[in-house]
Motif scaffolding. Structure first.
Motif, PDB file in Angstrom:
ATOM      1  N   GLY A 411       0.832  -1.193   0.000  1.00  0.00           N
ATOM      2  CA  GLY A 411       0.000   0.000   0.000  1.00  0.00           C
ATOM      3  C   GLY A 411       0.865   1.240   0.000  1.00  0.00           C
ATOM      4  O   GLY A 411       2.019   1.226  -0.458  1.00  0.00           O
ATOM      5  N   THR A 412       0.315   2.334   0.535  1.00  0.00           N
ATOM      6  CA  THR A 412       1.043   3.608   0.552  1.00  0.00           C
ATOM      7  C   THR A 412       1.357   4.093   1.962  1.00  0.00           C
ATOM      8  O   THR A 412       2.004   5.131   2.124  1.00  0.00           O
ATOM      9  CB  THR A 412       0.197   4.696  -0.141  1.00  0.00           C
ATOM     10  N   ARG A 413       0.954   3.359   3.010  1.00  0.00           N
ATOM     11  CA  ARG A 413       1.180   3.825   4.386  1.00  0.00           C
ATOM     12  C   ARG A 413       1.585   2.650   5.272  1.00  0.00           C
ATOM     13  O   ARG A 413       0.954   1.599   5.246  1.00  0.00           O
ATOM     14  CB  ARG A 413      -0.101   4.481   4.905  1.00  0.00           C
ATOM     15  N   TRP A 414       2.647   2.878   6.045  1.00  0.00           N
ATOM     16  CA  TRP A 414       3.147   1.866   6.964  1.00  0.00           C
ATOM     17  C   TRP A 414       3.257   2.491   8.360  1.00  0.00           C
ATOM     18  O   TRP A 414       3.772   3.615   8.509  1.00  0.00           O
ATOM     19  CB  TRP A 414       4.524   1.360   6.537  1.00  0.00           C
ATOM     20  N   THR A 415       2.794   1.797   9.385  1.00  0.00           N
ATOM     21  CA  THR A 415       2.849   2.301  10.763  1.00  0.00           C
ATOM     22  C   THR A 415       3.410   1.227  11.683  1.00  0.00           C
ATOM     23  O   THR A 415       2.923   0.078  11.685  1.00  0.00           O
ATOM     24  CB  THR A 415       1.459   2.722  11.264  1.00  0.00           C
ATOM     25  N   VAL A 416       4.426   1.607  12.476  1.00  0.00           N
ATOM     26  CA  VAL A 416       4.975   0.734  13.521  1.00  0.00           C
ATOM     27  C   VAL A 416       4.570   1.316  14.873  1.00  0.00           C
ATOM     28  O   VAL A 416       4.850   2.491  15.172  1.00  0.00           O
ATOM     29  CB  VAL A 416       6.502   0.617  13.419  1.00  0.00           C
ATOM     30  N   ASP A 417       3.911   0.498  15.681  1.00  0.00           N
ATOM     31  CA  ASP A 417       3.371   0.956  16.967  1.00  0.00           C
ATOM     32  C   ASP A 417       4.317   0.523  18.102  1.00  0.00           C
ATOM     33  O   ASP A 417       4.513  -0.657  18.355  1.00  0.00           O
ATOM     34  CB  ASP A 417       1.989   0.344  17.178  1.00  0.00           C
ATOM     35  N   PHE A 418       4.890   1.510  18.804  1.00  0.00           N
ATOM     36  CA  PHE A 418       5.797   1.247  19.934  1.00  0.00           C
ATOM     37  C   PHE A 418       5.143   1.580  21.284  1.00  0.00           C
ATOM     38  O   PHE A 418       5.823   1.613  22.303  1.00  0.00           O
ATOM     39  CB  PHE A 418       7.073   2.088  19.789  1.00  0.00           C
ATOM     40  N   SER A 419       3.871   1.831  21.309  1.00  0.00           N
ATOM     41  CA  SER A 419       3.209   2.311  22.528  1.00  0.00           C
ATOM     42  C   SER A 419       3.256   1.291  23.664  1.00  0.00           C
ATOM     43  O   SER A 419       3.205   1.672  24.842  1.00  0.00           O
ATOM     44  CB  SER A 419       1.760   2.692  22.235  1.00  0.00           C
ATOM     45  N   ALA A 437      11.878  -1.833  -0.402  1.00  0.00           N
ATOM     46  CA  ALA A 437      10.878  -2.198  -1.417  1.00  0.00           C
ATOM     47  C   ALA A 437      11.503  -2.963  -2.579  1.00  0.00           C
ATOM     48  O   ALA A 437      11.096  -2.820  -3.730  1.00  0.00           O
ATOM     49  CB  ALA A 437      10.186  -0.953  -1.918  1.00  0.00           C
ATOM     50  N   GLY A 438      12.498  -3.789  -2.305  1.00  0.00           N
ATOM     51  CA  GLY A 438      13.130  -4.569  -3.358  1.00  0.00           C
ATOM     52  C   GLY A 438      13.877  -3.675  -4.335  1.00  0.00           C
ATOM     53  O   GLY A 438      14.663  -2.812  -3.938  1.00  0.00           O
ATOM     54  N   ASP A 439      13.593  -3.874  -5.659  1.00  0.00           N
ATOM     55  CA  ASP A 439      14.286  -3.097  -6.683  1.00  0.00           C
ATOM     56  C   ASP A 439      13.657  -1.727  -6.907  1.00  0.00           C
ATOM     57  O   ASP A 439      14.223  -0.891  -7.613  1.00  0.00           O
ATOM     58  CB  ASP A 439      14.284  -3.871  -8.008  1.00  0.00           C
ATOM     59  N   ALA A 440      12.491  -1.508  -6.293  1.00  0.00           N
ATOM     60  CA  ALA A 440      11.820  -0.221  -6.504  1.00  0.00           C
ATOM     61  C   ALA A 440      12.383   0.829  -5.546  1.00  0.00           C
ATOM     62  O   ALA A 440      12.858   0.521  -4.449  1.00  0.00           O
ATOM     63  CB  ALA A 440      10.327  -0.379  -6.286  1.00  0.00           C
ATOM     64  N   PHE A 441      12.310   2.075  -5.981  1.00  0.00           N
ATOM     65  CA  PHE A 441      12.767   3.192  -5.155  1.00  0.00           C
ATOM     66  C   PHE A 441      11.695   4.281  -5.138  1.00  0.00           C
ATOM     67  O   PHE A 441      11.841   5.327  -5.779  1.00  0.00           O
ATOM     68  CB  PHE A 441      14.086   3.751  -5.686  1.00  0.00           C
ATOM     69  N   PRO A 442      10.592   4.020  -4.438  1.00  0.00           N
ATOM     70  CA  PRO A 442       9.506   5.000  -4.450  1.00  0.00           C
ATOM     71  C   PRO A 442       9.864   6.219  -3.585  1.00  0.00           C
ATOM     72  O   PRO A 442      10.636   6.130  -2.635  1.00  0.00           O
ATOM     73  CB  PRO A 442       8.347   4.223  -3.840  1.00  0.00           C
ATOM     74  N   ALA A 464       6.266  -3.284   0.463  1.00  0.00           N
ATOM     75  CA  ALA A 464       7.527  -2.903   1.102  1.00  0.00           C
ATOM     76  C   ALA A 464       7.486  -3.221   2.596  1.00  0.00           C
ATOM     77  O   ALA A 464       6.416  -3.416   3.194  1.00  0.00           O
ATOM     78  CB  ALA A 464       7.817  -1.429   0.887  1.00  0.00           C
ATOM     79  N   THR A 465       8.685  -3.245   3.201  1.00  0.00           N
ATOM     80  CA  THR A 465       8.835  -3.437   4.649  1.00  0.00           C
ATOM     81  C   THR A 465       9.443  -2.178   5.252  1.00  0.00           C
ATOM     82  O   THR A 465      10.460  -1.675   4.760  1.00  0.00           O
ATOM     83  CB  THR A 465       9.750  -4.641   4.961  1.00  0.00           C
ATOM     84  N   LEU A 466       8.825  -1.695   6.303  1.00  0.00           N
ATOM     85  CA  LEU A 466       9.324  -0.527   7.018  1.00  0.00           C
ATOM     86  C   LEU A 466      10.079  -0.988   8.264  1.00  0.00           C
ATOM     87  O   LEU A 466       9.527  -1.690   9.111  1.00  0.00           O
ATOM     88  CB  LEU A 466       8.166   0.392   7.418  1.00  0.00           C
ATOM     89  N   HIS A 467      11.352  -0.608   8.372  1.00  0.00           N
ATOM     90  CA  HIS A 467      12.174  -0.882   9.552  1.00  0.00           C
ATOM     91  C   HIS A 467      12.392   0.439  10.289  1.00  0.00           C
ATOM     92  O   HIS A 467      12.849   1.421   9.691  1.00  0.00           O
ATOM     93  CB  HIS A 467      13.519  -1.473   9.156  1.00  0.00           C
ATOM     94  N   VAL A 468      12.099   0.449  11.602  1.00  0.00           N
ATOM     95  CA  VAL A 468      12.160   1.698  12.361  1.00  0.00           C
ATOM     96  C   VAL A 468      12.928   1.478  13.676  1.00  0.00           C
ATOM     97  O   VAL A 468      12.739   0.462  14.355  1.00  0.00           O
ATOM     98  CB  VAL A 468      10.752   2.230  12.694  1.00  0.00           C
ATOM     99  N   SER A 469      13.795   2.453  14.022  1.00  0.00           N
ATOM    100  CA  SER A 469      14.446   2.518  15.336  1.00  0.00           C
ATOM    101  C   SER A 469      14.090   3.847  15.978  1.00  0.00           C
ATOM    102  O   SER A 469      14.161   4.897  15.328  1.00  0.00           O
ATOM    103  CB  SER A 469      15.968   2.409  15.207  1.00  0.00           C
TER     104      SER A 469
END
Length: 478
Positions: A411-419, A437-442, A464-469
């Protein structure tokens, strides 16, 4: 060195010379008095026999007498103290204390504090009943020890005093290098055990303090009192006491700076250790006093705004740590068992320079958080350099100021919840993320950071996968 045989021969020669000298003196003065000469001979031979048996050479009559040095070990039984504990020994013990402080070597410790030369009050392995505090004399002194016995409060002992008191009538430092060692202190549920007030470099070592109602040990003012290898408990038990909810008193009450508690067990009291001074150190302490569920605390730090307390390698057994507005508090290498946790309590809303790292937490899977915030008096407003990280957690809810997470979606939105992980609510100030996102660079952007949730949005739908720190420790005033 002369052989023993030659020494013995010389001793015999000296004896006979000594006898001859006495006889010659008697003959020259009283040559006509045969009876006197015989008596003198008899006395001389008796003294010579004593000399040979005891190895003591006769001293010339003109030599200066040697005055024996008085021992600085004061045995309380020699003062009439009753080691059976049946009779009151207060006066005898107090007199022994006065004598110990009555003589000192020609030296000083701190300016104005006399060196007592290693004087000792020896309790001779007895048990002594006392009806009022065993109080050090109101004169300066140091390099002194009380050791080797038991003290028990009588039934009429004052309930607002301690059995042993280092307590001068002035605010100046009268006592330095005082050691209390190998003692059993039984307060008989009438007051406290030991009080150390305005004293310098005091050591409490291998002591057992029990049946107190106020403080097992009170430290107030002064500097560098060290408590080690000791056992402290209001009621003698090994846990599971049916009276636990009624435990009262404080095991160790520290109202001063730069003190240390090392390898100490506190097995019953309402509060294990109360700290209201700065720069104190706890290591190897085991607290299983009143459990948190009954309102107890293993360590309660009541030094808001300037804490500077270090807790390392301790064991909190069903009872944890409470800190009010802590500034510079370090808790590390410790074990929290039975849902024991760390509570940070807001008074003025300040928490700064706090490290809770590398600890172990173990609970019963009922949802208890390892670190909790008490904001009943108002929210925390000043939060700086608070690090809660690298703790191992089993059966409890992890809380941290540092967290990492990932989420995959198309999709177009990714959210990671740390609450559920982050300690402070809505306080993410540092974010690092990668959208893989693999070979794509959006094209994408960090859209929102609120409620301890991180949201990234792309310009077009993609898998795609969102990785967050995230990090809450590098924050300023809010």
């Amino acid at each position: 060195m002369m052989p023993r045989k030659d020494m013995f021969v010389n001793l015999i020669i000296m004896v006979f010379v000594y006898v001859s000298a006495i006889l010659d003196c008697g003959e020259s003065s009283y040559s006509g008095e045969g009876g006197y000469r015989d008596e003198m001979r008899r006395l001389a031979l008796v003294k010579a026999t004593h000399i040979i048996r005891n190895g003591v050479s006769p001293s010339p009559s003109h030599s200066t007498p040697q005055v024996s040095q008085r021992s600085r070990v004061h045995h309380v039984t020699e003062y009439g103290a009753d080691p059976t504990g049946r009779l009151d020994s207060t006066e005898a013990l107090q007199q022994a204390l006065s004598d110990a402080f009555g003589s000192h070597v020609d030296a000083h410790l701190m300016e104005g504090v006399a060196d007592l030369g290693g004087a000792e009050l020896h309790l001779d392995g007895g048990t002594y009943k006392i009806s009022h505090s065993l109080r050090l004399p109101n004169i300066s002194g140091g390099n002194f020890m009380i050791h080797g016995g038991s003290l028990r409060a009588s039934d009429d002992f004052p309930t607002n005093r301690h059995l042993i008191e280092l307590w001068s009538s002035s605010t100046s430092l009268l006592y330095e290098d005082i050691t209390l060692k190998d003692l059993m202190i039984n307060s008989n549920f009438r007051g406290g055990g030991i009080s150390v007030i305005n004293s310098l470099r005091t050591t409490i070592d291998n002591c057992y303090v029990t049946r107190f109602t106020t403080n097992g040990i009170l430290i107030e003012g002064g500097h560098e009192t060290y408590i080690r290898n000791s056992f402290i408990g209001q009621h003698i038990n090994v846990g599971g006491d049916r009276r636990e909810k009624d435990f009262s008193g404080i095991g160790i009450n520290i109202k001063g700076n730069d003190n240390a508690v090392t390898d100490v067990v506190i097995f019953s009291a309402s509060i294990g250790i109360m700290i209201s001074g700065q720069a104190n150190m706890l290591t190897g302490v085991h607290c299983y006093n009143k459990a948190t569920q009954w309102g107890g605390s293993g360590v309660y730090i009541r030094a808001p705004g300037l804490t500077q307390t270090r807790i390392a390698n301790c064991y909190f057994d069903f009872t944890g740590v409470v800190a009010e507005d802590p500034v510079q508090l370090h808790i590390t290498g410790s074990f929290f068992l039975g849902n024991a946790f760390v509570m940070i309590k807001s008074l003025a809303g300040v928490v700064c320079g706090v490290n809770i790292v590398d600890n172990m937490f173990s609970g019963d899977y009922t949802g208890v958080k390892i670190v909790q915030l008490d904001q009943s008096n108002g929210p925390f407003k000043t939060i700086e350099e608070v690090i809660v990280d690298r703790n191992t957690v089993r059966g409890m809810v992890r809380k941290s100021t540092v967290a990492r997470g990932s989420v995959w979606r198309n999709g177009t939105r990714w959210t990671v919840d740390f609450s559920k992980v982050l300690l402070f609510p809505n306080l993410i100030k540092n974010v690092q993320y990668t959208l893989h996102a693999g070979d794509a660079f959006p094209s994408h952007t960090l859209r929102n950071v609120s409620g301890n949730r991180v949201t990234v949005e792309s310009e077009k739908p993609i898998s795609a996968t969102l990785h967050v720190s995230v990090d809450q420790s590098m924050v300023g005033y809010i």
